[in-house]
Write an enzyme that holds these catalytic residues in place. Structure first.
Site, PDB file in Angstrom:
ATOM      1  N   GLN A 115      -0.296  -0.137  -5.616  1.00 18.02           N
ATOM      2  CA  GLN A 115      -1.411  -0.561  -4.767  1.00 18.02           C
ATOM      3  C   GLN A 115      -1.951   0.630  -3.974  1.00 18.02           C
ATOM      4  OE1 GLN A 115      -0.592  -3.998  -2.346  1.00 18.02           O
ATOM      5  NE2 GLN A 115      -2.486  -3.817  -1.161  1.00 18.02           N
ATOM      6  N   ASP A 116      -3.301   0.744  -3.950  1.00 17.69           N
ATOM      7  CA  ASP A 116      -3.974   1.781  -3.142  1.00 17.69           C
ATOM      8  C   ASP A 116      -3.556   3.196  -3.541  1.00 17.69           C
ATOM      9  OD1 ASP A 116      -4.930  -0.453  -1.914  1.00 17.69           O
ATOM     10  OD2 ASP A 116      -4.278   0.058   0.102  1.00 17.69           O
ATOM     11  N   ARG A 175     -13.887  -5.423  -5.722  1.00 14.22           N
ATOM     12  CA  ARG A 175     -14.160  -6.351  -4.625  1.00 14.22           C
ATOM     13  C   ARG A 175     -14.529  -5.523  -3.401  1.00 14.22           C
ATOM     14  NH1 ARG A 175      -8.446  -8.968  -2.455  1.00 14.22           N
ATOM     15  NH2 ARG A 175      -7.216  -7.045  -2.316  1.00 14.22           N
ATOM     16  N   ASP A 201      -6.589  -2.824  -5.838  1.00 14.88           N
ATOM     17  CA  ASP A 201      -7.495  -1.917  -5.119  1.00 14.88           C
ATOM     18  C   ASP A 201      -7.087  -0.452  -5.281  1.00 14.88           C
ATOM     19  OD1 ASP A 201      -8.520  -4.337  -4.185  1.00 14.88           O
ATOM     20  OD2 ASP A 201      -7.409  -4.230  -2.298  1.00 14.88           O
ATOM     21  N   GLN A 245       0.823  -1.207   0.000  1.00 15.62           N
ATOM     22  CA  GLN A 245       0.000   0.000   0.000  1.00 15.62           C
ATOM     23  C   GLN A 245       0.862   1.263   0.000  1.00 15.62           C
ATOM     24  OE1 GLN A 245      -0.184  -2.494   2.215  1.00 15.62           O
ATOM     25  NE2 GLN A 245      -2.294  -3.060   2.674  1.00 15.62           N
TER      26      GLN A 245
END
Length: 319
Positions: free
Chosen positions: A158-159, A238, A182, A136
Site C-alpha cells: 500500500q502507498d 480514486r 493506492d 501504508q
C-alpha cells in the site's frame, strides 16, 4: 625489454581507466570499500549545497538498507545503479510503526527515501519498502521539482510511491511500479511513460490529490497495467482529493481491471470535480462502454494536448 613494455602498457591502461571513471562519476558508492563511500547517504552528504552542476553518483551492486534524505540544498544529483535488479535501496518502516517517542510514524514518516532536492535523476535502481501488507508503507517520497526516474523499480504494497510535492513535476520512463491500495498517490504532476504497473492482491492503481489550480495530474502514456491479482480486482483510480486528475493514453489494461474503471471514494460530489479519462486503452481490462458514467473517453484533439511540453511547461525531461 618486452616485460618493461608490458608493464608500461598496463600502467597506462590503469591510469586511463581511472581518469575515465572519474570523468563519468563524481562519487562511487560500494559496500566493499572500493569506492568513495560505503553508504548512499554519505555520498549525498558530500554533494556541495546548492551546486549548480550535475553530481553523478554510481551506486554499485548491493542491498543498501538506509533511510535516505536528499535535502533541498542537494540539487542536480544523479544516481546511477550498476544494475537494476542488484542495486537495491530498501527500508521497512510503515505508518503504524512507533517512533522513539511511541508515536505512529504516519504515511509520510514511513518512507525509505525522501527527495526534496530539485533536478534529481535516478537510473537502474530498485527502491523498495519491505514492511509487507501492514498498511501504508512508502518506498519513495518525492517533493522536489524536475525529478526523473529511468529504468527503475518501485516495490511495495500500500502507498508504494508518494508523489508528494504540489509544485513538483516528475517523469518516469520504462519503470516498474507494484503495490496494492493506492500504490501511486499524491498531488504532483507526473508522467509515466512506457511503465509497467503491477497490481497485487486487489486495490487501486492510483489515488491522485491534484490541486484545483493544476491542469494536469497523472498522465500514463503507453503503459501496461497488469498483475497477479484476481480478475476484476483493481480500479484505475480514486480521488484522494476532490480535483484529482488521472489519464491513461494508449495503455494496455489486463483483466485485473474492473469494468467500471473508477471509484468516487464513496463521495458522489467527487464525480463533479475529479477528471478521469482514457484514450485508446486496449486489452481485456479496456471496457470503454462499461466505465463509470462520470469518467471520460478523450477525443483525438483532446488526447493531442497531452504532450510533455504542455504538461511540464518550461521543463523538458531527458528521455
Amino acid at each position: 625489454m618486452m616485460k618493461y613494455c608490458l608493464q608500461l602498457i598496463l600502467c597506462l591502461l590503469l591510469v586511463s581507466s581511472s581518469v575515465f571513471a572519474n570523468a563519468v562519476y563524481d562519487f562511487i558508492v560500494a559496500q566493499d570499500g572500493s569506492g568513495n563511500f560505503k553508504t548512499v547517504q554519505e555520498a549525498i552528504n558530500a554533494v556541495p549545497d546548492f551546486r549548480k552542476k550535475e553530481t553523478r553518483i554510481l551506486i554499485k551492486n548491493g542491498v543498501y538498507k538506509e533511510k535516505l534524505v536528499l535535502a533541498e540544498s542537494k540539487q542536480f544529483v544523479t544516481f546511477i545503479g550498476e544494475s537494476l535488479d542488484k542495486t537495491i535501496i530498501t527500508y521497512d518502516d510503515y505508518a503504524q510503526k512507533k517512533n522513539i517517542f511511541g508515536e505512529e510514524k504516519g504515511t509520510s514518516g514511513s518512507s525509505g527515501f525522501y527527495i526534496y532536492g530539485h533536478n534529481f535523476t535516478a537510473e537502474n535502481i530498485t527502491f523498495q519498502n519491505t514492511a509487507g501488507p501492514v498498511g501504508q508503507a512508502v518506498a519513495v517520497f518525492v517533493s522536489g521539482d524536475r525529478v526523473q526516474f529511468k529504468n527503475c523499480r518501485f516495490l511495495g504494497f500500500q502507498d508504494t510511491l508518494y508523489t508528494y510535492g504540489r509544485e513538483s513535476r516528475q517523469y518516469y520512463k520504462n519503470c516498474y511500479i507494484e503495490g496494492t491500495v493506492d500504490f501511486i498517490f499524491g498531488s504532483s504532476t507526473a508522467v509515466f511513460d512506457s511503465c509497467t504497473l503491477f497490481g497485487k492482491t486487489s486495490g487501486y492503481f492510483t489515488a491522485a490529490s491534484t490541486p484545483e489550480n493544476k491542469k494536469f495530474g497523472y498522465v500514463f502514456l503507453n503503459c501496461h497495467l497488469t498483475g497477479n491479482a484476481p480478475e476484476a480486482s483493481f480500479l484505475l483510480g480514486r480521488p484522494w482529493r476532490p480535483y484529482a486528475k488521472t489519464v491513461f493514453i494508449n495503455c494496455r489494461l489486463d483483466k485485473i481491471v474492473r469494468a467500471e474503471g473508477w471509484s468516487n471514494w464513496s463521495n458522489a460530489a467527487n464525480e463533479k470535480t475529479a477528471f478521469y479519462a482514457e484514450y485508446k486503452t486496449f486489452g481485456d481490462g479496456a471496457a470503454a462502454g462499461d466505465r463509470a458514467t462520470w469518467s471520460h473517453q478523450l477525443t483525438d484533439s483532446e488526447a493531442n494536448l497531452y504532450t510533455l511540453k504542455n504538461i511540464f511547461g518550461d521543463w523538458e525531461p531527458t528521455k
